[in-house]
Each structure stands twice: as structure tokens, then as C-alpha cells.
Design a protein around this motif. Structure first.
Motif, mmCIF file in Angstrom:
data_model
loop_
_atom_site.group_PDB
_atom_site.id
_atom_site.type_symbol
_atom_site.label_atom_id
_atom_site.label_comp_id
_atom_site.label_asym_id
_atom_site.label_seq_id
_atom_site.Cartn_x
_atom_site.Cartn_y
_atom_site.Cartn_z
ATOM 1 N N ILE A 119 62.914 41.671 -27.420
ATOM 2 C CA ILE A 119 62.729 42.539 -26.573
ATOM 3 C C ILE A 119 61.560 42.048 -25.686
ATOM 4 O O ILE A 119 61.064 41.181 -25.799
ATOM 5 C CB ILE A 119 62.040 43.963 -27.227
ATOM 6 C CG1 ILE A 119 61.019 43.837 -27.977
ATOM 7 C CG2 ILE A 119 63.604 44.425 -27.865
ATOM 8 C CD1 ILE A 119 60.529 45.127 -28.692
ATOM 9 N N ALA A 120 61.504 42.683 -24.301
ATOM 10 C CA ALA A 120 60.439 42.368 -23.431
ATOM 11 C C ALA A 120 59.802 43.593 -22.992
ATOM 12 O O ALA A 120 60.396 44.814 -23.177
ATOM 13 C CB ALA A 120 60.962 41.552 -22.555
ATOM 14 N N ILE A 129 70.290 43.594 -23.270
ATOM 15 C CA ILE A 129 70.171 44.935 -23.930
ATOM 16 C C ILE A 129 69.470 45.961 -22.889
ATOM 17 O O ILE A 129 69.034 45.456 -21.756
ATOM 18 C CB ILE A 129 69.034 44.624 -25.011
ATOM 19 C CG1 ILE A 129 67.818 44.227 -24.696
ATOM 20 C CG2 ILE A 129 69.742 43.632 -25.990
ATOM 21 C CD1 ILE A 129 66.846 44.296 -25.733
ATOM 22 N N ASP A 130 69.402 46.951 -23.498
ATOM 23 C CA ASP A 130 68.700 48.280 -22.783
ATOM 24 C C ASP A 130 68.491 49.114 -23.921
ATOM 25 O O ASP A 130 68.823 48.948 -25.236
ATOM 26 C CB ASP A 130 69.621 48.933 -21.629
ATOM 27 C CG ASP A 130 70.691 49.460 -22.067
ATOM 28 O OD1 ASP A 130 70.989 49.672 -23.216
ATOM 29 O OD2 ASP A 130 71.704 49.690 -21.241
ATOM 30 N N LEU A 131 67.762 50.146 -23.443
ATOM 31 C CA LEU A 131 67.410 51.153 -24.819
ATOM 32 C C LEU A 131 68.474 51.758 -25.428
ATOM 33 O O LEU A 131 68.374 52.041 -26.577
ATOM 34 C CB LEU A 131 66.182 52.131 -24.110
ATOM 35 C CG LEU A 131 65.071 51.601 -23.541
ATOM 36 C CD1 LEU A 131 64.034 52.903 -23.040
ATOM 37 C CD2 LEU A 131 64.256 50.838 -24.389
ATOM 38 N N VAL A 150 52.418 43.585 -23.932
ATOM 39 C CA VAL A 150 52.148 44.793 -24.564
ATOM 40 C C VAL A 150 53.104 45.782 -24.191
ATOM 41 O O VAL A 150 53.385 46.770 -25.020
ATOM 42 C CB VAL A 150 50.614 45.099 -24.204
ATOM 43 C CG1 VAL A 150 50.205 46.176 -25.118
ATOM 44 C CG2 VAL A 150 49.781 43.808 -24.799
ATOM 45 N N ARG A 151 53.754 45.711 -22.938
ATOM 46 C CA ARG A 151 54.641 46.968 -22.855
ATOM 47 C C ARG A 151 55.771 46.768 -23.359
ATOM 48 O O ARG A 151 56.729 47.557 -23.811
ATOM 49 C CB ARG A 151 54.928 46.589 -21.334
ATOM 50 C CG ARG A 151 54.053 47.320 -20.162
ATOM 51 C CD ARG A 151 54.425 47.048 -18.620
ATOM 52 N NE ARG A 151 55.654 47.415 -18.465
ATOM 53 C CZ ARG A 151 56.086 48.426 -17.817
ATOM 54 N NH1 ARG A 151 55.191 49.285 -17.490
ATOM 55 N NH2 ARG A 151 57.420 48.638 -17.538
ATOM 56 N N VAL A 158 58.394 49.486 -26.228
ATOM 57 C CA VAL A 158 59.923 49.611 -26.843
ATOM 58 C C VAL A 158 60.056 49.403 -28.295
ATOM 59 O O VAL A 158 60.780 50.476 -28.716
ATOM 60 C CB VAL A 158 60.551 48.487 -26.018
ATOM 61 C CG1 VAL A 158 61.773 48.227 -26.488
ATOM 62 C CG2 VAL A 158 60.562 48.480 -24.588
ATOM 63 N N ALA A 159 59.235 48.560 -28.895
ATOM 64 C CA ALA A 159 59.543 48.453 -30.197
ATOM 65 C C ALA A 159 58.856 49.683 -31.202
ATOM 66 O O ALA A 159 59.486 50.381 -31.989
ATOM 67 C CB ALA A 159 58.403 47.236 -30.750
#
Length: 460
Positions: A250-251, A262-264, A312-313, A317-318
Motif C-alpha cells: 500500500i501507499a 487497489i483502492d480502499l 506515513v500517510r 490506510v493500514a
């Protein structure tokens, strides 16, 4: 309109056009920010930016989005999930005051857990830019993040290892021998995680069944994962494959995640699919994420931000998906982003600090590529520093040399050294299993391998 930021230093007034520029100029030197054209041009400019950042109220991060809310779902996640009540305790602080508050003895594990949901990734990134390496270590050590699936990770005085039995052709025997090697050295409590060379569902399913068979036969209190694209894992679950943890890189921006395919929404689908299997015996933390400074820049999706702030953004997500583990693959992307050992060490400590502060079970792949200005001594330094900082887990590959991904990481032997030097134990359930299997003594020290052992006979 974004407000201007400035500071007078050395008889010169330094102006920073917006918050993104200020954050980038305050960041310790790294090659990726130079490549992106956002780094400070001189040490004086960097210091002026840090002093201006130190005077900035934390509240400023709630009024100026670094990536527009309207066009980025990661920003929307950060804003919409922010806990104003948790933030209230630190709302009066500047970034510099926040650093001092974090370092106070009275700011303990309970306090940090209480304010965690009020800290945005940008606040965490900002304060890290003002901290020395020892500050990053000291505060991260105070943060406690505990997760469970078939064992318990994140307890004090413990560090887990991911057993990474990769093979360049996904040869089952080669993978099995690496698994045996790791288990005999007491590695594998974080996860037995394979990076497959291919992505066909039949081959992926075979690898999933291979690891699951070993775990089930020997009742190993750990979890498995085949690190393929999340959509492959969803399809594997639909076909009845034995999936424990679902993996995805993820980014920190929507566009960067789109470059990963991917997306959320797809992450939510994957988590729900994994939960539906009910394979965890102690808990339901079913996700495994990997990140790395430079991923957004390499995708052309960094929105002019420095790479550490983008990184860190990704932690926002994580943490939204309550993972079992998450790790920064700190030196893997290459010297274009982290040029040498000094930059890799700093980035690893930053990532670990920010992840822990935000509530992630953060680990680190202490690694470098062969064309970076780094070597195993640099990795030894980072490994020991992270161990002192309370890292959740590290990576174990045979001989520290991943023959499939072609990079240098840490070995099963490295973990033994770290445990001896720092007195770190494994996950408690895994430690008890090793003792039952006659592989370690009651203190977790390896015993001489017997000539005949159930594990050896299984893999023979």
C-alpha cells in the motif's frame, strides 16, 4: 489559500510557500526528495524549515490538507476518521511542543494509546522531522501495539520474525527446505510468508496448501501468507484455499494505490473475505501490509510531498484495517530513494516511530539492494537500533540473501544475535511450541538439533 510559512535564520528570511513545501524542506536529506525536487537546497534552509515547523500548531494539519480532500480517498480517510476527543489532549501544542511532550517520562504507554486516534499521519511525520535518532527510539519503545491471529505479537520484551522461504522458481522442495531451516532456528512467529515468483492461481494455491499443511500437522501457533496481489488472494479464498493473512503493498495517496491496482474498497472486500474463513484461533487481525519510502514518487503520485510524509500517510490506510503485521521494506526500492546506509538507517527509525505512534504493529525489512551505498554493517546497526526501539518483527531469509527478490535482508542467525544481546523473546505461544518440540530450552535458547526429529523427517 494556503498560508505562507517563514523563519528568520542567519540574517535571512526563509519563505515556504505552503505546508507541503515546509514539510519537505524540513526532512533529513535523502536522495528521493532530491530526485523529486522538493528537498532543502542547503543545510541552512533545512534548519530554517525545521524551526518554522517547530513553531507550527498541530491544529494547522486539520485545516490544510497536503493532498486535496476532494480528489484523494486517503485524505478523506484521514480526515473522516480523526478523533477530535482524543486530539483534545494535545490540541494546544505546536509541533515542537509535541516532540517535548512525547519525550516526557509522564507520557507513557497508556497516554500514547489514549491520544493515538487524534494523531494524523502528517502530525506524526512532522514531529519525526524534528527528532534525533535516539528520540525516535525512545518514544517508539513506549508505544505498545498488540495483535493476535494464532499467536500474540507486540508484547513487551518480545520480537517476532517473518520466515521468508522464497525460491526463484517457486520450487516446492526449495521452499520447504528454507521453511525447515527457519523453523529449526526458531523463526516464523510473525508469519511464514512466501513471495511467489509467479501469480497463477493453481501455483499460488499449491504454496498456500504447502505452508498450511506444515502449520496444521505440527500445530505451529503461527500464520501463513502468500504475498501476491490482493485480488489473487480474494479469488483463492473463493476457491477454498487455506488463506490465513491477506497481503497487499500500500501507499499514501489514492493515485499511488491505484498504481498497485487497489483502492480502499478492494481492501475492505479482502478483509471481509479473510474474516469469513474464521481461521484465527486467538484473534481476527487478518491483514498484512507492506510499505516503503519512495513508492508514491516512483509511481509519479506523490503530489509534491516528501517521500517520508507519503509513507506515513500509508499507515493511515493500514491502521484502518487492523492488520496483524505491517512492515516498511526500508531499503528495497533502491538508492534513487535512499542512497546509502545513513539514509536507510534514518528512514527505518522514522518509519518505525511513526507506525508505532499511529498504532500499527510495525516491523521492518532491514534491507538494501546491491547497487546502494550500504552493506551488512549498516544493516546490523539498524537491526540493533530497531530492536532497542521495540520493533514488532523483522525478516528472516536463509543467509540474509533473498535469491528470488535479489536483495539483502536479515537472516535467522541475525535474530539469534539480537535476542541474545537485547534479551528479546519470541511470541509466547511460539516460544512454548519450540520448547515442546525440543528445539529450544525453557529460556528460548536453541538446543543442538537431534539427528532424528519430526520436522526433519517430514521435510526429508
Amino acid at each position: 489559500m494556503p498560508m505562507p510559512y517563514s523563519h528568520t535564520l542567519g540574517g535571512q528570511v526563509w519563505h515556504f510557500a505552503d505546508l507541503a513545501t515546509l514539510m519537505a524542506r524540513a526532512t533529513p536529506l535523502r536522495s528521493g526528495d532530491v530526485l523529486a525536487g522538493v528537498a532543502a537546497r542547503t543545510m541552512t534552509e533545512r534548519m530554517a524549515a525545521r524551526m518554522a515547523l517547530a513553531e507550527l500548531p498541530l491544529k494547522a494539519f486539520l485545516s490544510e490538507a497536503l493532498v486535496p480532500y476532494e480528489s484523494d480517498e486517503v485524505t478523506r480517510l484521514i480526515v473522516d476518521s480523526h478523533d477530535a476527543a482524543a486530539f483534545a489532549e494535545i490540541a494546544h501544542l505546536t509541533v515542537g511542543d509535541f516532540r517535548d511532550w512525547l519525550l516526557q517520562d509522564s507520557t507513557d504507554e497508556t497516554t500514547l494509546a489514549r491520544v493515538r486516534a487524534g494523531i494524523t499521519p502528517e502530525m506524526a511525520a512532522a514531529v519525526s522531522k524534528l527528532m534525533r535518532n535516539q528520540d525516535l527510539i525512545r518514544v517508539a519503545r513506549k508505544c505498545r501495539v498488540i495483535t493476535r491471529f494464532r499467536n500474540t505479537l507486540g508484547l513487551p520484551g518480545r520480537m517476532a520474525m517473518r520466515l521468508q522461504p522464497n525460491h526463484p522458481t517457486d520450487d516446492a522442495r526449495g521452499i520447504a527446505l528454507s521453511m525447515l531451516d527457519g523453523l529449526m532456528y526458531g523463526a516464523g512467529d510473525a508469519v511464514i510468508g512466501i513471495n511467489p515468483a509467479g501469480d497463477g492461481l493453481d501455483a499460488l494455491g499449491a504454496l498456500m496448501r504447502l505452508t498450511d499443511e506444515v502449520i496444521q500437522r505440527f500445530e505451529i501457533p503461527t500464520q501463513s501468507c502468500v504475498l501476491t496481489h490482493v485480488t489473487n488472494q480474494i479469488r483463492a479464498i473463493e476457491q477454498g484455499a487455506p488463506v490465513d493473512l491477506v497481503f497487499q503493498s500500500i501507499a499514501g495517496t489514492e493515485a499511488a494505490n491505484r498504481s498497485f491496482g487497489i483502492d480502499l474498497a478492494v481492501l475492505r472486500e479482502a478483509r471481509e473475505a479473510a474474516l469469513s474463513l474464521g481461521r484465527g484461533t486467538l484473534g481476527d487481525n487478518v491483514m498484512y501490509f507492506e510499505t516503503g519510502q519512495g513508492s508514491a514518487l516512483s509511481a509519479g503520485a506523490h503530489h509534491g510531498l516528501d517521500q517520508q510524509t507519503c509513507e506515513v500517510r500509508a499507515y493511515a490506510v493500514a491502521r484502518a484495517f487492523e492488520p496483524m503485521i505491517c512492515n516498511t521494506v526500508v531499503g528495497f526500492i533502491g538508492p534513487e530513494y535512499l542512497f546509502d546506509g545513513k539514509q536507510i538507517v534514518r528512514a527505518g527509525l522514522e518509519d518505525h516511530f511513526c507506525g508505532k505512534l499511529l498504532g500499527l504493529p510495525i516491523g521492518c525489512d532491514v534491507c538494501y539492494t546491491n547497487h546502494a551505498e550500504a552493506d551488512s554493517d549498516d544493516m546490523d546497526n539498524l537491526m540493533l537500533l530497531l530492536g532497542a526501539a521495540g520493533v514488532t518483527f523483522l525478516i528472516g531469509v536463509p543467509g540474509a540473501d533473498d535469491v528470488m527478490l535479489n536483495y539483502q535482508s536479515t537472516s535467522f542467525h541475525d535474530a539469534l544475535v539480537l535476542r541474545e544481546v537485547l534479551g528479546l523473546k519470541r511470541a509466547p505461544e511460539f516460544e512454548a511450541w519450540l520448547e515442546r518440540m525440543g528445539l529450544t530450552d525453557a529460556d528460548g535458547r536453541l538446543l543442538p538439533a537431534p539427528s532424528r526429529h519430526a520436522l526433519l523427517e517430514h521435510f526429508a
